[in-house]
Scaffold this motif. Sequence first.
Motif, PDB file in Angstrom:
ATOM      1  N   TYR A   1      10.671  -2.522  22.056  1.00  0.00           N
ATOM      2  CA  TYR A   1       9.884  -2.998  23.191  1.00  0.00           C
ATOM      3  C   TYR A   1       9.891  -2.031  24.372  1.00  0.00           C
ATOM      4  O   TYR A   1       9.284  -2.317  25.411  1.00  0.00           O
ATOM      5  CB  TYR A   1      10.423  -4.346  23.678  1.00  0.00           C
TER       6      TYR A   1
ATOM      7  N   ILE B   1      15.650 -12.709  25.192  1.00  0.00           N
ATOM      8  CA  ILE B   1      14.827 -13.096  24.036  1.00  0.00           C
ATOM      9  C   ILE B   1      15.698 -13.286  22.801  1.00  0.00           C
ATOM     10  O   ILE B   1      15.540 -14.263  22.048  1.00  0.00           O
ATOM     11  CB  ILE B   1      13.739 -12.039  23.787  1.00  0.00           C
TER      12      ILE B   1
ATOM     13  N   TYR C   1      11.643 -10.402  15.413  1.00  0.00           N
ATOM     14  CA  TYR C   1      11.333  -9.862  16.729  1.00  0.00           C
ATOM     15  C   TYR C   1      10.158  -8.885  16.660  1.00  0.00           C
ATOM     16  O   TYR C   1       9.432  -8.723  17.642  1.00  0.00           O
ATOM     17  CB  TYR C   1      12.572  -9.184  17.316  1.00  0.00           C
TER      18      TYR C   1
ATOM     19  N   LEU D   1       7.113 -11.167  16.747  1.00  0.00           N
ATOM     20  CA  LEU D   1       6.769 -11.656  18.087  1.00  0.00           C
ATOM     21  C   LEU D   1       5.724 -10.755  18.727  1.00  0.00           C
ATOM     22  O   LEU D   1       4.726 -11.226  19.281  1.00  0.00           O
ATOM     23  CB  LEU D   1       8.022 -11.687  18.975  1.00  0.00           C
ATOM     24  N   ARG D   2       5.970  -9.475  18.655  1.00  0.00           N
ATOM     25  CA  ARG D   2       5.060  -8.510  19.281  1.00  0.00           C
ATOM     26  C   ARG D   2       3.690  -8.536  18.602  1.00  0.00           C
ATOM     27  O   ARG D   2       2.656  -8.434  19.257  1.00  0.00           O
ATOM     28  CB  ARG D   2       5.675  -7.119  19.206  1.00  0.00           C
TER      29      ARG D   2
ATOM     30  N   THR E   1       1.480 -11.554  19.701  1.00  0.00           N
ATOM     31  CA  THR E   1       0.879 -11.477  21.033  1.00  0.00           C
ATOM     32  C   THR E   1      -0.469 -10.762  21.016  1.00  0.00           C
ATOM     33  O   THR E   1      -1.235 -10.867  21.975  1.00  0.00           O
ATOM     34  CB  THR E   1       1.816 -10.749  22.012  1.00  0.00           C
TER      35      THR E   1
ATOM     36  N   GLN F   1       2.363  -6.653  27.427  1.00  0.00           N
ATOM     37  CA  GLN F   1       3.444  -7.491  26.924  1.00  0.00           C
ATOM     38  C   GLN F   1       4.256  -8.066  28.082  1.00  0.00           C
ATOM     39  O   GLN F   1       4.628  -7.356  29.023  1.00  0.00           O
ATOM     40  CB  GLN F   1       4.369  -6.670  26.011  1.00  0.00           C
TER      41      GLN F   1
ATOM     42  N   LEU G   1       5.936 -13.251  24.763  1.00  0.00           N
ATOM     43  CA  LEU G   1       6.812 -13.086  23.609  1.00  0.00           C
ATOM     44  C   LEU G   1       7.529 -14.391  23.282  1.00  0.00           C
ATOM     45  O   LEU G   1       7.676 -14.754  22.101  1.00  0.00           O
ATOM     46  CB  LEU G   1       7.835 -11.977  23.886  1.00  0.00           C
TER      47      LEU G   1
ATOM     48  N   SER H   1       5.110 -16.750  21.556  1.00  0.00           N
ATOM     49  CA  SER H   1       4.935 -16.381  20.153  1.00  0.00           C
ATOM     50  C   SER H   1       6.147 -16.794  19.329  1.00  0.00           C
ATOM     51  O   SER H   1       6.014 -17.246  18.184  1.00  0.00           O
ATOM     52  CB  SER H   1       4.717 -14.872  20.033  1.00  0.00           C
TER      53      SER H   1
END
Length: 426
Positions: free
Chosen positions: A321, A334, A346, A349-350, A353, A392, A397, A400
Amino acid sequence: MALANISLRFKFPPLQYSSSSTFNPLLSLRKPSSIACSKAGDDGGKGAVDGGEKPRKLSEQSSWEVKDSEGKDYLYRLGAESENMNIAVGARAGMIDDVFIGDFLGKDSDIVFDYRQKATRSFEHLQGDYYIAPTFMVITSVHIVKNYLASSLNIKIPLILGIWGGKGQGKTFQTELIFKTMGVEPVIMSAGELESDRAGEPGRLIRDRYRTASQVIQNQGKMSVLMINDIDAGLGRFGETQMTVNNQIVVGTLMNLADNPTRVSVGQDWREADTVNRVPLIVTGNDFSRLYAPLIREGRMEKFYWQPTREDIVNIVSRMYEKDGISRKDVVSIVDQFPNQALDFYGALRSRTYDRSILKWVDEVGGIETLEKTLLRRKKTQEVPQFIPPEQTVEALLESGYSLIKEQKLINETKLSKEYMKNIDD
């Protein structure tokens, strides 16, 4: 006119045979003038068959008459080796007719290595500063180095490194990062290649890929590794899973590689001079208890259980990130919000988005009805409309993450098979 009165006007010259008893079909296809014996005093007397002289040779460099190192017929031996062909030995003077060599290849060049090396993997796509777990780096790099030093070390070195652990923990990605760092050009296989409708094909493919990695070491001067991903998915025994002939051959092939890493055949007869470079072998999987026990015994396979610590997860996600401007403090929050999740969670998640931004981009280019023209059928001079990645934020995040957690719970709690079968009596 009666057929009996028709006389044949053409007379075929008698076939000329050499002094040997073997019939050469090529001689019978020549023109009559070339079959006749040369005149006395002609400088082509070496093709004469009278007086017990040797028969005429096809060519000074013809592969029809060349002998191998043992003095045996080269083409006969080549035909016996079912997977070998004339092109596989390269353009070598004395082995292939000069007309097939060409000046641009040279007189001794491997004309198929460019094709062979396509099986290797490069990692130009891995751009940026990624985090490599120290423990993972130490185990993998030491295994590779030990195998390259095997001839000078007076110890038993396992050829195979088995990296296993939970799903989505980044085993393959961490290994690829290490390959890039060390300058290794690996040959990578997947579990899907360990089964085939042809018996013996997967085992032969493993041996062929192993020899390809050896060629990378010998011809390019680069370190290489043979890697098989998700091996337990292809060889593991789950419940009533049937063991196939290909499963047995693959297991036997891997065991044989571990015991004889420099003697690998792909179907030819064994030759004393046919040795290959020792190539480290790395396999990944989730549950090695499903594999054949003698394959994973000590001495053949060195085993490494990969379970990233919280510190490893925070460091890996922080690098993931970092380009989005998410601070390490936010990453920690997170990770704490979604504990006991694999690393791929994880990354998901990105990716989640981006969904809203992609829908917005589809509306801007004309809607879903025009996507085929926009993405595939556009003119060469036209470019795909630019997509602007979303900014972001921690809130996006987390949103999501909650959506993904909800889907995970639905899978665990909803048993659709019971719904389908609820009206069937026991």
